[in-house]
Write an enzyme that holds these catalytic residues in place. Structure first.
Site, PDB file in Angstrom:
ATOM      1  N   ASP A 169      -5.378   0.378 -10.363  1.00 37.93           N
ATOM      2  CA  ASP A 169      -5.557  -0.366  -9.116  1.00 37.93           C
ATOM      3  C   ASP A 169      -4.573   0.116  -8.064  1.00 37.93           C
ATOM      4  O   ASP A 169      -3.401   0.392  -8.367  1.00 37.93           O
ATOM      5  CB  ASP A 169      -5.356  -1.869  -9.352  1.00 37.93           C
ATOM      6  N   TYR A 201     -11.771  -4.406  -3.356  1.00 39.71           N
ATOM      7  CA  TYR A 201     -10.571  -4.830  -4.091  1.00 39.71           C
ATOM      8  C   TYR A 201     -10.047  -6.146  -3.523  1.00 39.71           C
ATOM      9  O   TYR A 201      -9.774  -6.237  -2.325  1.00 39.71           O
ATOM     10  CB  TYR A 201      -9.500  -3.740  -3.998  1.00 39.71           C
ATOM     11  N   ASP A 257      -2.411  -0.809  -5.830  1.00 40.69           N
ATOM     12  CA  ASP A 257      -1.365  -1.673  -5.284  1.00 40.69           C
ATOM     13  C   ASP A 257      -0.069  -1.312  -6.000  1.00 40.69           C
ATOM     14  O   ASP A 257      -0.035  -0.386  -6.813  1.00 40.69           O
ATOM     15  CB  ASP A 257      -1.727  -3.154  -5.458  1.00 40.69           C
ATOM     16  N   GLU A 282      -7.550   0.972 -15.183  1.00 42.39           N
ATOM     17  CA  GLU A 282      -6.718  -0.184 -15.537  1.00 42.39           C
ATOM     18  C   GLU A 282      -7.390  -1.118 -16.526  1.00 42.39           C
ATOM     19  O   GLU A 282      -6.722  -1.850 -17.244  1.00 42.39           O
ATOM     20  CB  GLU A 282      -6.332  -0.958 -14.274  1.00 42.39           C
TER      21      GLU A 282
END
Length: 521
Positions: free
Chosen positions: A116, A333, A118, A12
């Protein structure tokens, strides 16, 4: 001999791509720069010789907007925007991320996504897929796109993620698409409507655009309601009877049973009655052992609240610092809703890492093999609670906010694995004529987690020895006058709590919304 498979891997951020490449290549990589850095090395992929190319995006590759025919404020009725189509365009055309991905995808056989873990990261996965797979070699029936899932930038975590590759989650990505479309349509429609309405009604506004945000506006309303409550508040005088008495050299901090009265003459009557009694009689003494529970695991909301209220770090900047510590491999994270460690979470590794710390290393060592998992909490299935990943000193982090945030996270982690704080609470009841009073005291028996989290400590303020039926002389009786006060202006920490309570925003966006409100007001 079959040629090696060519594997394109995408993270990312450029810093994450570099760290992941260093771990997977054991530092044996070469790097080149096009639009974004590309790191290359040789290895094996799923049992086959492979050449790896590791690169990155810089956040979202695409952004959502309306087509050109819906861009006119004058010609388009805001109400029609709810049924209007939407299009995806490149989020950062100057960076040419789409072209970079397409160029690097040529002649590649497989794609590994290191975004990431999520919902936003899952959405970016499919933005990357849209700009790579069509330019890659055809895969036939074999799986071509893989998803790496990880919660920390550390060698063991990254290697474990590489060994357990899965597939990206289309449902989570579509949920973000739906949220983006709702935000766009609601935000633009209401912004255009209220801007035109208020400009036509008043005409002398100092802004041509009065923006509306589905999250920002209700959050701002909490601040407005509090301001109105303060502005409309009318203070009212009150009176409190305060007898002064001491036992064994300790002054008793007494609370009046009536709390306060709102009539001076009535207060004076009670003051005289207590003065005439001349002494306090102990009616009852109750002792009770109580516990202050160790904290649950640390999630994003609690981190932001603590940063704002205790560390003096604003939510938006706190997230920037936490994310930098994450990409540098110091913290796990920092965007998570979970407050319970999942059953497969290994607390030993971060505990062992902290044994070398010059400040709390001895405490961390005492918890190894002796830790107690926190009670309560909730595992939301996204990421584990925020923990330190590797040991760091103030000097190593450069001091300042980075160190203070790391210090808080590390102490919270150790505290969450510690025993409860146990203390004895004493409550004594008194009478002085017809009036009743009480006093409380605490004595810490076992500090538990507060030894590593001193800001949570119970104050050691025991009452002097008291027994039922004894008397304590009163030296003076004061009739204290005060006045009611309005509520305080809402704090960032309080605002974060209200947003969480009412489901406004996500752990990824709360800090952004609050920052927008602070900057614009």
């Amino acid at each position: 001999m079959a040629p090696p498979v060519v594997v394109l891997m995408v993270a990312e951020k450029p810093s994450l791509a570099k760290s992941i490449a260093e771990f997977l290549s054991n530092g044996q990589m070469s790097s080149r720069h096009t639009n974004l850095d590309v790191h290359e090395w040789n290895g094996t992929f799923r049992g086959r010789p492979a050449r790896f190319k590791m690169t990155s995006v810089i956040g979202h590759v695409l952004s959502i907007d309306f087509p050109a025919e819906y861009q006119s404020w004058d010609k388009v009725d805001p109400a029609t925007l709810f049924d209007a189509p939407t299009i995806k365009t490149e989020a950062n055309p100057k960076a040419r991320v789409c072209r970079h991905l397409q160029e690097e995808a040529k002649d590649c056989d497989c794609l590994v996504l290191w975004l990431d873990c999520d919902r936003e990261g899952e959405n970016i996965c499919f933005e990357v897929v849209d700009n790579t797979v069509k330019w890659m070699n055809r895969a036939g029936a074999e799986q071509q796109v893989f998803r790496a899932r990880f919660s920390a930038i550390s060698a063991p975590e990254i290697r474990q993620a590489m060994a357990g590759l899965g597939a990206p989650n289309r449902a989570e990505a579509l949920a973000v698409d739906a949220r983006q479309e709702l935000d766009l349509k609601v935000g633009v429609a209401f912004t255009r409507f209220q801007s035109r309405f208020f400009q036509s009604k008043y005409g002398n506004l100092d802004s041509s655009v009065i923006s509306y945000g589905p999250c920002q506006t209700p959050t701002l309303n909490f601040c407005v309601e509090r301001h109105q409550a303060i502005a409309c508040f009318q203070p009212e005088p009150f009176w409190v009877v305060r007898p002064r008495a001491a036992k064994a050299g300790t002054t008793l901090d007494l609370e009046w049973g009536r709390g306060r009265v709102f009539d001076a003459e009535v207060g004076a009557v009670f003051q005289r009655l207590v003065s005439e009694a001349k002494q306090l009689r102990v009616v009852d003494v109750v002792e009770k052992e109580e516990r202050k529970g160790r904290p649950a695991g640390l999630n994003t909301v609690e981190l932001l609240k603590a940063a704002s209220s205790s560390l003096g770090i604003g939510p938006a900047y706190a997230m920037q610092v936490a994310e930098r510590l994450y990409t540098q491999g110091y913290l796990s994270y920092p965007r998570t809703e979970s407050t319970a460690y999942p059953p497969n979470f290994d607390v030993h590794e971060p505990l062992l890492a902290q044994r070398a710390h010059p400040i709390w290393g001895e405490y961390a060592a005492s918890r190894v093999g002796n830790f107690i998992m926190p009670k309560g909490g909730e595992d939301r299935g996204d990421h584990p609670p925020i923990t330190p990943v590797r040991c760091a000193t103030e000097a190593e982090l450069g001091g300042g906010d980075a160190w203070r945030l790391y210090d808080f996270v590390a102490r919270h982690f150790l505290g969450s694995l510690s025993p409860d704080c146990v203390y004895r609470k004493t409550r004594a009841s008194f009478s002085a004529g017809p009036e009743s009073f009480s006093a409380g005291g605490t004595q810490v028996l076992r500090p538990g987690f507060t030894a590593i989290m001193p800001w949570k400590a119970v104050q050691n303020e025991p009452l002097p020895p008291l027994r039922s039926g004894e008397t304590v002389p009163i030296s003076e009786v004061e009739l204290h006058q005060g006045k009611t006060s309005p509520p305080d202006y809402i704090t960032e920490a309080e605002l974060i709590g209200l947003m969480e309570k009412h489901g406004i925003g996500t752990d990824a966006s709360i800090s952004v919304h609050i920052n927008n409100i602070v900057e614009r007001n």
